[in-house]
Write a protein that holds these residues in place. Sequence first.
Motif, PDB file in Angstrom:
ATOM      1  N   LEU A  40       0.817  -1.219   0.000  1.00 31.87           N
ATOM      2  CA  LEU A  40       0.000   0.000   0.000  1.00 31.87           C
ATOM      3  C   LEU A  40       0.844   1.260   0.000  1.00 31.87           C
ATOM      4  N   SER A  41       0.234   2.309  -0.607  1.00 31.72           N
ATOM      5  CA  SER A  41       0.751   3.677  -0.501  1.00 31.72           C
ATOM      6  C   SER A  41       0.065   4.353   0.678  1.00 31.72           C
ATOM      7  N   ALA A  42       0.513   5.566   0.967  1.00 27.20           N
ATOM      8  CA  ALA A  42      -0.200   6.412   1.926  1.00 27.20           C
ATOM      9  C   ALA A  42      -1.464   6.953   1.256  1.00 27.20           C
ATOM     10  N   MET A  43      -2.413   7.431   2.059  1.00 28.65           N
ATOM     11  CA  MET A  43      -3.598   8.065   1.480  1.00 28.65           C
ATOM     12  C   MET A  43      -3.154   9.240   0.598  1.00 28.65           C
ATOM     13  N   ILE A  46      -1.213  12.629   1.614  1.00 35.62           N
ATOM     14  CA  ILE A  46      -0.633  12.565   2.962  1.00 35.62           C
ATOM     15  C   ILE A  46       0.879  12.784   2.951  1.00 35.62           C
ATOM     16  N   THR A  47       1.557  12.176   1.981  1.00 40.19           N
ATOM     17  CA  THR A  47       3.022  12.342   1.957  1.00 40.19           C
ATOM     18  C   THR A  47       3.378  13.821   1.788  1.00 40.19           C
ATOM     19  N   ASP A  48       2.634  14.512   0.888  1.00 41.78           N
ATOM     20  CA  ASP A  48       2.879  15.965   0.722  1.00 41.78           C
ATOM     21  C   ASP A  48       2.616  16.698   2.029  1.00 41.78           C
ATOM     22  N   GLY A  73       2.803   7.466   6.787  1.00 42.12           N
ATOM     23  CA  GLY A  73       1.672   7.478   5.843  1.00 42.12           C
ATOM     24  C   GLY A  73       1.296   6.069   5.427  1.00 42.12           C
ATOM     25  N   GLU A  74       2.283   5.281   5.081  1.00 38.59           N
ATOM     26  CA  GLU A  74       2.050   3.901   4.624  1.00 38.59           C
ATOM     27  C   GLU A  74       1.722   2.987   5.804  1.00 38.59           C
ATOM     28  N   GLN A  75       2.259   3.328   6.981  1.00 32.36           N
ATOM     29  CA  GLN A  75       1.952   2.533   8.186  1.00 32.36           C
ATOM     30  C   GLN A  75       0.454   2.603   8.483  1.00 32.36           C
ATOM     31  N   GLY A 135       4.284   0.124   1.598  1.00 33.82           N
ATOM     32  CA  GLY A 135       5.180   0.421   0.478  1.00 33.82           C
ATOM     33  C   GLY A 135       6.082   1.598   0.806  1.00 33.82           C
ATOM     34  N   PHE A 136       6.993   1.911  -0.115  1.00 34.72           N
ATOM     35  CA  PHE A 136       7.781   3.164  -0.060  1.00 34.72           C
ATOM     36  C   PHE A 136       8.833   3.163   1.039  1.00 34.72           C
ATOM     37  N   GLN A 137       8.877   2.101   1.863  1.00 34.11           N
ATOM     38  CA  GLN A 137       9.805   2.141   2.996  1.00 34.11           C
ATOM     39  C   GLN A 137      10.607   0.852   3.127  1.00 34.11           C
ATOM     40  N   GLY A 149      12.017   7.256  -2.323  1.00 32.54           N
ATOM     41  CA  GLY A 149      11.793   8.296  -3.325  1.00 32.54           C
ATOM     42  C   GLY A 149      10.325   8.344  -3.703  1.00 32.54           C
ATOM     43  N   ARG A 150       9.873   9.528  -4.180  1.00 34.07           N
ATOM     44  CA  ARG A 150       8.446   9.696  -4.466  1.00 34.07           C
ATOM     45  C   ARG A 150       7.961   8.641  -5.470  1.00 34.07           C
ATOM     46  N   GLY A 151       6.781   8.133  -5.195  1.00 31.22           N
ATOM     47  CA  GLY A 151       6.238   7.084  -6.057  1.00 31.22           C
ATOM     48  C   GLY A 151       6.840   5.712  -5.777  1.00 31.22           C
ATOM     49  N   GLY A 152       7.601   5.609  -4.664  1.00 32.03           N
ATOM     50  CA  GLY A 152       8.395   4.416  -4.400  1.00 32.03           C
ATOM     51  C   GLY A 152       7.619   3.151  -4.062  1.00 32.03           C
ATOM     52  N   SER A 153       6.325   3.260  -3.799  1.00 35.94           N
ATOM     53  CA  SER A 153       5.564   2.030  -3.511  1.00 35.94           C
ATOM     54  C   SER A 153       5.522   1.094  -4.714  1.00 35.94           C
ATOM     55  N   ASP A 154       5.588   1.672  -5.913  1.00 33.17           N
ATOM     56  CA  ASP A 154       5.631   0.816  -7.112  1.00 33.17           C
ATOM     57  C   ASP A 154       6.863  -0.084  -7.037  1.00 33.17           C
TER      58      ASP A 154
HETATM   59  N1  ASP Z   1       3.405   7.863  -0.589  1.00 32.61           N
HETATM   60  C1  ASP Z   1       4.598   7.985  -1.408  1.00 32.61           C
HETATM   61  C2  ASP Z   1       4.482   9.172  -2.338  1.00 32.61           C
HETATM   62  O1  ASP Z   1       3.498   9.883  -2.311  1.00 32.61           O
HETATM   63  C3  ASP Z   1       4.937   6.735  -2.141  1.00 32.61           C
HETATM   64  C4  ASP Z   1       3.928   6.256  -3.155  1.00 32.61           C
HETATM   65  O2  ASP Z   1       2.758   6.674  -3.118  1.00 32.61           O
HETATM   66  O3  ASP Z   1       4.286   5.445  -4.014  1.00 32.61           O
HETATM   67  O4  ASP Z   1       5.411   9.450  -3.069  1.00 32.61           O
END
Ligand code: ASP
Length: 406
Positions: A40-43, A46-48, A73-75, A135-137, A149-154
């Motif tokens: 999962l990503s954060a909502m 939320i990261t912003d 956020g991901e927690q 994800g992301f962590q 890094g941003r988008g890192g959950s992928d």
């Molecule tokens: N929450 C993180 C972001 O906004 C990671 C992700 O969504 O993939 O960059």
Amino acid sequence: MSLIVQKYGGTSVADIEHIRNVASRVTKTYDQGNDVVVILSAMAGITDRLIGMAREASENPDKRELDVLLATGEQTTSALLAMILNSMDYPAQSLMGHQAEVVTDHCFGNARIVDIRTDRIKELLRQRHVVVIAGFQGCDPRGNITTLGRGGSDTSAVAIASALEADVCEIFTDVDGIYTADPNICEKARKLKAISYDEMLNMASLGAKVLQIRSVGFAKKYNIPVHVRSSFTEEEGTMVVNEDSGMERLVVSGVTHDQNQARITLKKVPDQPGVAAKIFTPIAEAGIVVDMIIQNTRAGGQTDLTFTVPRASYKTAIEIEKKVAAEIGAEDVFGDEQIAKVSVIGVGMKDHSGVASTMFSTLAAENINIILISTSEIRISCIIEEKYTELAVRVLHSAFGLDAGS
Ligand code: ASP
Ligand code: ADP
Ligand code: MG
């Protein structure tokens, strides 16, 4: 029975209702007899928001502490999904990056995954649990929390899929697949049935944020089929796979844009050996990635030099260059954050002439000035004023015959 890794992005887990929707998709896959690992990503947003809070707390937040904060956020979403699944009588357990043993280097904010020890995940799967992983962590070898890094959950999803030798990695997002251009700004964009790892690598590196570039690198290296699809519909999405002969071979196969750009110009730089190294070494030492570099023709032993950096690094880069300019005797340093990069991409471009001229004349017809140009065998990128981004993407998409129905 298959092992399926499903990743849900920020808009798919935006609130409890959306997380319930995720739960029902997960249970459907589970009920078909599959093992399911969910990343999962954060909502959304939320990261912003967390980054904003960190900046309020400190002008220059400590990088280690920033990662501790961002990982929350991901927690949050992982715990909520596991709770919902448990309340539906499905055995589920959430794991944070360090519990899933996602080991990274120690580059806070942009860490690379170096190893994933899968014992704990596999044990939970043997007990028929749904395993929900933040994800992301990850964590560095000393146990510090890191983010990717941003988008890192992928990247978390594809890396975990490869470590587990999953049958497929499904990336659920807010669009129903990968398109010839961002469908949110180009309504005539066409959805692709399949795209090769190499083409997706190019699109991601040139701004198509639908997949983080590192995730595509992982998928290619370990040959993991990635299925990008919508969490809001049942429709088939786009498969990212090895190139095969059945794929469309167009001269230009996609148009991308990247608004995460800024440019810096040093004016009247002494045109001498060693000066470029003085300009770029401190930038590299600060961990800033330079993209395009243009040096003007010399006049009177001096030259202007312009380069681009990610927008988030702009302030640091300009501070560095002010010091360098004083040292080397350049006349001035200035920059601009209101720029964007538009690119046309296609492996078929290698054997075709005229792509550049079509691109330039299409932009000229709309009075869009080109600030910088860079090319490779399979892409041409132009830096333009940011306000023309959408227009540029649309007219280029039409000019290269990519519009739906054309
Ligand atoms: N929450 C993180 C972001 O906004 C990671 C992700 O969504 O993939 O960059
Ligand atoms: P998530 O939060 O699910 O990870 P992202 O916002 O990171 O979602 O990525 C999905 C977004 O990628 C889409 O909303 C779309 O605006 C954008 N995008 C950019 N280029 C493309 C493309 N070529 N095809 C599909 N989506 C694209
Ligand atoms: Mg994303």
